[in-house]
Design an enzyme around this catalytic site. Sequence first.
Site, PDB file in Angstrom:
ATOM      1  N   CYS A  85      -1.522  17.259  41.216  1.00 30.34           N
ATOM      2  CA  CYS A  85      -2.288  17.546  42.437  1.00 30.34           C
ATOM      3  C   CYS A  85      -3.324  18.605  42.078  1.00 30.34           C
ATOM      4  O   CYS A  85      -2.966  19.717  41.684  1.00 30.34           O
ATOM      5  CB  CYS A  85      -1.377  18.051  43.552  1.00 30.34           C
ATOM      6  SG  CYS A  85      -2.269  18.595  45.034  1.00 30.34           S
ATOM      7  N   CYS A 199      -8.972  14.309  42.631  1.00 25.74           N
ATOM      8  CA  CYS A 199      -7.892  14.240  43.613  1.00 25.74           C
ATOM      9  C   CYS A 199      -7.006  13.081  43.202  1.00 25.74           C
ATOM     10  O   CYS A 199      -7.503  11.953  43.027  1.00 25.74           O
ATOM     11  CB  CYS A 199      -8.438  14.023  45.024  1.00 25.74           C
ATOM     12  SG  CYS A 199      -7.121  13.798  46.260  1.00 25.74           S
TER      13      CYS A 199
END
Length: 232
Positions: A85, A199
Site C-alpha cells: 500500500c 496505488c
Amino acid sequence: MEEKIAGIIGGMGPEATVDLMQRIIRLTPADDDIDHVRCIVDNNPKVPSRIKAIVEGCGESPAPEMADMARRLAIWGADFLAIPCNTAHFYWDTVQAAVDIPVINLIDLVVCAVKEKRRPCKKVGVLASTAVLMTGLYEKRFKKEGIDVVYPEADEQKALLNVIKAVKAGDPSSNVAEKFKAICQGIRSREVDVLIIACTELSVISAGNMGCEVVDAAEVLAAHIVKKSKEG
C-alpha cells in the site's frame, strides 16, 4: 542457501494484497511448489482507513495496528516485511521502529526503478490516492533526485479516488477500467517521461498500452520480494 521468508502487512486493501501474491508467484522462477517464495501474510482489512486519517482528518491512525502486525509477523518467522500500500508508507517509520527486521520502503524502490527505466528523467506523473498527494510521499523523494512530479487535475484526481474506491468495493469492471484509462491519458498528455502507478488498487486494473514508460509500484515490490527472498 536458505531463502528468506517474506512477511506481508496486507489488507490495505485485500484485493491489492492478493494481487501482490499473484505477482510474486508469476515472477518467481519455479519448476515445482518448493521453488516458490515462502510468505507469511496478515491480510488484515481491519486496519483503520488511511483515507479517513489523512484526507478526511476524522479517523484514527493506522500506525499502531500496522506496528502490531509487523511485530506479529516477525514473531511468526518473517525475515523482512513488505507493505503493499503506497499510502501506508506515510507510517513506514513507525513500522520499522517496531521491529528489528528490515521493512521494505516501496517509495524508495519506485524512485530507483524510475531512474533505471528512463535516463535522464525530468518529470513523472503519479497516479495515486489523494492521501499520497497530501503527504507528498513521492514528491519529497523525487525532489532529492531533481525530478518534477505532476498529478492529475483536480477533477481527474476526484475521479481517480472513485476508481480506487470501486476496486476496494470489489468492482474492477470494464467501466471502471475505462475511467482509469481516460485519467491515464490525461496525465500522459502533460509530457511526463514516466507514468507511475502508485496505488496498489490501481495496479489491479489493466489500462492497456499507456503510450509512455510505466512503473507499476506493485510489480516493483513483487520483484524485489522475490529477489530479496532468493538472496538468502
